[in-house]
Design a protein around this motif. Structure first.
Motif, short mmCIF file in Angstrom:
data_model
loop_
_atom_site.label_atom_id
_atom_site.label_comp_id
_atom_site.label_asym_id
_atom_site.label_seq_id
_atom_site.Cartn_x
_atom_site.Cartn_y
_atom_site.Cartn_z
N ILE A 1 -117.85 18.88 19.10
CA ILE A 1 -116.72 19.82 19.12
C ILE A 1 -117.04 21.02 20.00
O ILE A 1 -116.22 21.44 20.83
CB ILE A 1 -116.37 20.26 17.69
N LEU A 2 -118.23 21.56 19.86
CA LEU A 2 -118.63 22.73 20.65
C LEU A 2 -118.75 22.39 22.13
O LEU A 2 -118.61 23.26 23.00
CB LEU A 2 -119.94 23.31 20.12
N ARG A 3 -118.97 21.10 22.43
CA ARG A 3 -119.03 20.66 23.84
C ARG A 3 -117.65 20.30 24.38
O ARG A 3 -117.52 20.00 25.56
CB ARG A 3 -119.98 19.47 23.97
N GLY A 4 -116.65 20.30 23.50
CA GLY A 4 -115.29 20.03 23.96
C GLY A 4 -114.78 18.64 23.66
O GLY A 4 -113.63 18.31 23.99
N ASP A 5 -115.58 17.79 23.01
CA ASP A 5 -115.12 16.45 22.65
C ASP A 5 -114.56 16.52 21.23
O ASP A 5 -115.19 16.12 20.25
CB ASP A 5 -116.28 15.46 22.71
N TYR A 6 -113.35 17.04 21.14
CA TYR A 6 -112.79 17.35 19.84
C TYR A 6 -112.44 16.11 19.02
O TYR A 6 -112.65 16.07 17.81
CB TYR A 6 -111.55 18.24 20.01
N VAL A 7 -111.91 15.10 19.67
CA VAL A 7 -111.46 13.91 18.95
C VAL A 7 -112.65 13.24 18.25
O VAL A 7 -112.64 13.01 17.03
CB VAL A 7 -110.76 12.92 19.89
N ARG A 8 -113.68 12.91 19.03
CA ARG A 8 -114.84 12.24 18.45
C ARG A 8 -115.57 13.16 17.48
O ARG A 8 -116.07 12.72 16.44
CB ARG A 8 -115.79 11.77 19.57
N GLY A 9 -115.63 14.44 17.81
CA GLY A 9 -116.33 15.38 16.94
C GLY A 9 -115.72 15.44 15.55
O GLY A 9 -116.42 15.36 14.54
N PHE A 10 -114.39 15.54 15.48
CA PHE A 10 -113.75 15.62 14.17
C PHE A 10 -113.80 14.26 13.45
O PHE A 10 -113.81 14.21 12.22
CB PHE A 10 -112.31 16.12 14.30
N GLU A 11 -113.84 13.18 14.20
CA GLU A 11 -114.02 11.87 13.56
C GLU A 11 -115.35 11.81 12.82
O GLU A 11 -115.42 11.31 11.69
CB GLU A 11 -113.96 10.76 14.60
N LEU A 12 -116.40 12.34 13.44
CA LEU A 12 -117.71 12.34 12.79
C LEU A 12 -117.72 13.27 11.57
O LEU A 12 -118.35 12.96 10.54
CB LEU A 12 -118.79 12.77 13.79
N LEU A 13 -117.04 14.40 11.66
CA LEU A 13 -116.96 15.28 10.50
C LEU A 13 -116.24 14.59 9.35
O LEU A 13 -116.65 14.71 8.18
CB LEU A 13 -116.23 16.57 10.86
N ASP A 14 -115.16 13.87 9.67
CA ASP A 14 -114.45 13.13 8.62
C ASP A 14 -115.36 12.09 7.97
O ASP A 14 -115.34 11.91 6.74
CB ASP A 14 -113.21 12.45 9.20
#
Length: 395
Positions: A13-26
């Motif tokens: 997310i901090l690098r700008g890959d919001y979609v994959r980042g939030f998938e991992l948080l989920d």
């Protein structure tokens, strides 16, 4: 694995890959909510995930996970750090939902619990949320005290403090504060926190060109990171700048976009503010009946919420719509209108009255809105018709 997965998500997310980042948080939160992890790990991941959701305005996720965290914390009364931070997150969501009494109570309990722990500075955000509740209610002294407490604990009380100064009529301190705050951040979360208020304050006090530049930055953030709350803020900011520029018809489409999102986010205060903005746009386009309807509903919502300052502003605008002659304008605006009718330019009016040109620009814009006219010539005709100036004045 849960810790690693959630850290990977934060990094993406901090690098700008919001979609994959939030998938991992989920994915990490699935492990957390299963109840298989230790209390310490559960609390760490909960707080970390909700924190980044709040920072990046992933409002729906933040609401869902905060609700889950509240349930978990109810069974962990001895873990003060987690239960305190949990209440801060809950206060933020409650403020958005319009439940301000409950939000104030949660923030107060959080400030007490966190000051009892080993890291007292973590109570700073709790005091900030208390300040926000007081500000929204127009309780300036109490809000000021809460913001100062947050600042003493190392938490910058912006943009709330700057917005309050603007509401109080302390325009230059508001502009200086928000500019200073913006200069101190260079990351997206920091920008997202400040830009909506920066556009509003700069438009009211500073340069329209500067406000548009800030609006463009916010729009870029919305294109890069398409969270609903960010898109709503960008649409609202765009509408404000367009109305100020005399392009109210264009602004209406952006207002509709923001309203659709805010309904989904269940944000009654922001919806009420959008009704006031809609009314201003309708006034500028000559649709007085729609403007009256929007203002009446905004006033009702502000009254229900207890947003006294906003209710007063909307009520004043509503009153001017049925006023005639000198009742429609303040004494200063009447002075400005007479000088407009005399053929003076804004810089010349500023020199005549000893005001800054920016102040005169705002007066002229407000005069046109209050009189429901689009041009200086039409404002002059109104002044002659209602006896504000003599017939012998040149246009």
């Amino acid at each position: 694995m849960a810790i690693a997965r959630h850290l990977q998500g934060r990094i993406l997310i901090l690098r700008g890959d919001y979609v994959r980042g939030f998938e991992l948080l989920d994915e990490a939160m699935v492990s957390v909510t299963s109840g298989r992890l230790s209390p310490i790990v559960t609390g760490l991941v909960y707080c970390s995930v909700i924190e980044i959701c709040q920072k990046f305005h992933a409002t729906s996720r933040a609401r869902e996970w905060t609700s889950a965290l509240i349930g978990w914390c109810a069974g962990q009364p001895d873990i003060v750090a987690f239960t305190g931070r949990c209440l801060i997150h809950r206060a933020e969501i409650l403020i958005l939902d319009g439940h301000w009494d409950e939000a104030g109570r949660e923030a107060s309990v959080a400030s007490i619990r966190l000051q009892q722990g080993p890291s007292k500075h973590h109570a700073g955000p709790a005091f900030y949320q208390k300040g926000e509740v007081f500000r929204l209610r127009g309780q300036w002294d109490e809000a000021d005290a809460a913001y100062r407490a947050a600042s003493r604990l190392g938490f910058d009380p912006q943009p709330g403090l700057a917005l309050m100064r603007l509401q109080q009529g302390h325009e230059q301190p508001a502009l200086s504060a928000i500019r200073r705050a913006l200069q101190s951040v260079d990351d997206m979360p920091g920008k997202l926190r400040l830009l909506p208020a920066a556009v509003e304050i700069t438009l009211a006090v500073g340069s329209a060109d500067d406000a548009w530049e800030l609006c463009e930055t916010l729009r870029d953030c919305a294109r890069q990171y398409s969270a609903d709350a960010v898109r709503a803020a960008a649409a609202e900011a765009t509408a404000r700048v367009l109305i100020h520029a005399g392009r109210a018809a264009e602004a209406l489409a952006h207002i509709r976009r923001a309203v659709e999102i805010l309904w989904d986010l269940r944000a009654p205060y922001h919806l009420a503010r959008m009704r006031v903005l809609t009314a201003r746009a309708c006034l500028a386009t000559g649709d007085t009946e729609a403007a009256q309807t929007e203002l009446d509903e905004a006033i009702r919502l502000f009254r229900e919420l207890g947003a006294r300052a906003d209710e007063a502003v909307a009520g004043k605008l509503r009153a001017t719509m049925t006023a005639t002659g000198s009742e429609a304008l303040t004494p200063r605006q009447t002075q400005v209108l007479r000088l407009i009718a005399s053929g003076l330019t804004n810089p010349e009016i500023a020199g005549e009255l000893g005001l800054s040109q920016r102040t005169v620009d705002r007066h002229v814009s407000d005069i046109l809105t209050r009189l429901n006219v689009r041009t200086r010539a039409a404002a002059t005709a109104f002044a002659v018709e209602h006896g504000l100036i003599g017939m012998g004045v040149s246009g």
